[in-house]
Design a protein around this motif. Structure first.
Motif, PDB file in Angstrom:
ATOM      1  N   ASP A  94      36.939  32.143  49.261  1.00 54.58           N
ATOM      2  CA  ASP A  94      37.591  30.825  49.289  1.00 54.58           C
ATOM      3  C   ASP A  94      38.863  30.844  48.468  1.00 54.58           C
ATOM      4  O   ASP A  94      38.922  31.490  47.419  1.00 54.58           O
ATOM      5  CB  ASP A  94      36.673  29.733  48.718  1.00 54.58           C
ATOM      6  N   ARG A  95      39.861  30.099  48.917  1.00 55.25           N
ATOM      7  CA  ARG A  95      41.063  29.887  48.112  1.00 55.25           C
ATOM      8  C   ARG A  95      40.753  28.766  47.123  1.00 55.25           C
ATOM      9  O   ARG A  95      40.339  27.684  47.513  1.00 55.25           O
ATOM     10  CB  ARG A  95      42.267  29.520  48.968  1.00 55.25           C
ATOM     11  N   VAL A  96      40.964  29.045  45.859  1.00 57.42           N
ATOM     12  CA  VAL A  96      40.709  28.075  44.797  1.00 57.42           C
ATOM     13  C   VAL A  96      42.033  27.783  44.099  1.00 57.42           C
ATOM     14  O   VAL A  96      42.723  28.702  43.659  1.00 57.42           O
ATOM     15  CB  VAL A  96      39.683  28.616  43.768  1.00 57.42           C
ATOM     16  N   LEU A 134      38.834  33.737  45.613  1.00 56.57           N
ATOM     17  CA  LEU A 134      37.677  34.046  44.780  1.00 56.57           C
ATOM     18  C   LEU A 134      37.069  35.399  45.157  1.00 56.57           C
ATOM     19  O   LEU A 134      36.767  35.649  46.320  1.00 56.57           O
ATOM     20  CB  LEU A 134      36.627  32.947  44.890  1.00 56.57           C
ATOM     21  N   GLY A 135      36.941  36.259  44.180  1.00 55.16           N
ATOM     22  CA  GLY A 135      36.323  37.563  44.357  1.00 55.16           C
ATOM     23  C   GLY A 135      37.244  38.641  44.882  1.00 55.16           C
ATOM     24  O   GLY A 135      36.835  39.799  44.978  1.00 55.16           O
ATOM     25  N   ASN A 136      38.484  38.303  45.197  1.00 48.98           N
ATOM     26  CA  ASN A 136      39.404  39.297  45.736  1.00 48.98           C
ATOM     27  C   ASN A 136      39.920  40.185  44.607  1.00 48.98           C
ATOM     28  O   ASN A 136      40.359  39.700  43.574  1.00 48.98           O
ATOM     29  CB  ASN A 136      40.579  38.610  46.443  1.00 48.98           C
ATOM     30  N   THR A 137      39.865  41.488  44.823  1.00 49.51           N
ATOM     31  CA  THR A 137      40.350  42.438  43.813  1.00 49.51           C
ATOM     32  C   THR A 137      41.497  43.287  44.342  1.00 49.51           C
ATOM     33  O   THR A 137      41.829  44.314  43.752  1.00 49.51           O
ATOM     34  CB  THR A 137      39.217  43.364  43.342  1.00 49.51           C
ATOM     35  N   VAL A 138      42.114  42.839  45.456  1.00 49.70           N
ATOM     36  CA  VAL A 138      43.176  43.623  46.077  1.00 49.70           C
ATOM     37  C   VAL A 138      44.512  42.894  46.071  1.00 49.70           C
ATOM     38  O   VAL A 138      45.531  43.471  45.701  1.00 49.70           O
ATOM     39  CB  VAL A 138      42.788  44.005  47.532  1.00 49.70           C
ATOM     40  N   LEU A 139      44.531  41.641  46.480  1.00 51.59           N
ATOM     41  CA  LEU A 139      45.784  40.898  46.592  1.00 51.59           C
ATOM     42  C   LEU A 139      46.421  40.669  45.231  1.00 51.59           C
ATOM     43  O   LEU A 139      45.780  40.138  44.319  1.00 51.59           O
ATOM     44  CB  LEU A 139      45.551  39.534  47.252  1.00 51.59           C
ATOM     45  N   THR A 141      48.561  38.492  44.483  1.00 54.97           N
ATOM     46  CA  THR A 141      48.631  37.051  44.207  1.00 54.97           C
ATOM     47  C   THR A 141      47.356  36.543  43.551  1.00 54.97           C
ATOM     48  O   THR A 141      47.365  35.485  42.932  1.00 54.97           O
ATOM     49  CB  THR A 141      48.890  36.257  45.508  1.00 54.97           C
ATOM     50  N   THR A 142      46.271  37.294  43.667  1.00 58.49           N
ATOM     51  CA  THR A 142      45.014  36.943  42.998  1.00 58.49           C
ATOM     52  C   THR A 142      44.821  37.754  41.729  1.00 58.49           C
ATOM     53  O   THR A 142      44.520  37.219  40.670  1.00 58.49           O
ATOM     54  CB  THR A 142      43.821  37.155  43.951  1.00 58.49           C
ATOM     55  N   THR A 143      45.013  39.067  41.808  1.00 60.90           N
ATOM     56  CA  THR A 143      44.732  39.935  40.664  1.00 60.90           C
ATOM     57  C   THR A 143      45.668  39.693  39.487  1.00 60.90           C
ATOM     58  O   THR A 143      45.315  40.018  38.351  1.00 60.90           O
ATOM     59  CB  THR A 143      44.784  41.421  41.070  1.00 60.90           C
ATOM     60  N   ILE A 149      39.660  34.429  34.668  1.00 60.31           N
ATOM     61  CA  ILE A 149      39.940  33.064  35.127  1.00 60.31           C
ATOM     62  C   ILE A 149      38.988  32.654  36.253  1.00 60.31           C
ATOM     63  O   ILE A 149      38.726  31.475  36.471  1.00 60.31           O
ATOM     64  CB  ILE A 149      41.430  32.935  35.561  1.00 60.31           C
ATOM     65  N   GLN A 150      38.416  33.638  36.968  1.00 55.34           N
ATOM     66  CA  GLN A 150      37.498  33.359  38.073  1.00 55.34           C
ATOM     67  C   GLN A 150      36.038  33.244  37.618  1.00 55.34           C
ATOM     68  O   GLN A 150      35.219  32.630  38.299  1.00 55.34           O
ATOM     69  CB  GLN A 150      37.586  34.461  39.131  1.00 55.34           C
TER      70      GLN A 150
END
Length: 193
Positions: A94-96, A134-139, A141-143, A149-150
């Motif tokens: 999910d995008r949070v 949530l849970g993404n470890t590649v992008l 923009t998330t990492t 923070i997650q």
């Protein structure tokens, strides 16, 4: 000629002294980690701290709640201000969206003050739409925000609010090399379609 050689020797010694002085000012990574640990310990010594996550996620809430150690290594501590909608929790993928303010704990420790920075008061512009998957470890923009923070979303729902102490290796990637720990205030929101 002797005067020039004396000047050259003094010049050489001056340059070497300057080089050694600058080397002394540079701290090793292990020294920075030790300073980070001292600053976080100092900060948490002034708070209530719980070393285990409560059973059934029965977190105390509010400004007087303890900071719960969220991982075995003590990289993330969480104080729950608001649990949010526990019937509507984010799922992996999910995008949070989140709003945050943060304060440098090392600066607090060393000088007694630190400015708050973040996007919690920016209701326009690009920083108001800060989000991660949530849970993404590649992008990137998330990492870029780190895993710390997650972590609260393993236990809390959308519209939750927490205070987090996050050490550099679990925080924003931009802070990792300087070993800067931060106190965060974070609110999480569901994407609106």
């Amino acid at each position: 000629m002797r005067l020039n050689s004396k000047i050259s020797i003094f010049s050489f010694l001056g340059v070497m002294l300057a080089l050694f002085s600058s080397c002394e000012k540079t701290k090793s990574y292990s020294e920075l980690l030790k300073e980070e640990e001292q600053a976080v310990n100092w900060f948490l010594a002034q708070k209530k701290v719980a070393l285990e996550i409560p059973e059934n996620n029965d977190f105390q809430i509010g400004e007087d709640a303890p900071f719960y150690r969220m991982d075995p290594d003590g990289f993330v501590y969480m104080q729950v201000i608001r649990k949010g909608d526990l019937e509507n929790k984010p799922q992996e993928g999910d995008r949070v969206y989140f709003r945050f303010m943060r304060q440098n704990i090392k600066s607090l420790y060393e000088s007694g003050s630190a400015i708050w920075e973040g996007n919690a008061t920016d209701f326009g512009g690009t920083s108001s739409s800060t989000s991660f998957i949530l849970g993404n470890t590649v992008l990137t923009t998330t990492t870029q925000f780190g895993e710390g923070i997650q972590l609260p979303l393993d236990y809390l729902g959308y519209d939750s609010e927490v205070n987090l102490v996050i050490k550099s290796n679990e925080g924003f990637t931009s802070d990792a090399s300087q070993c800067v720990p931060y106190l965060y205030n974070v609110r999480y929101f569901k994407a609106q379609y």
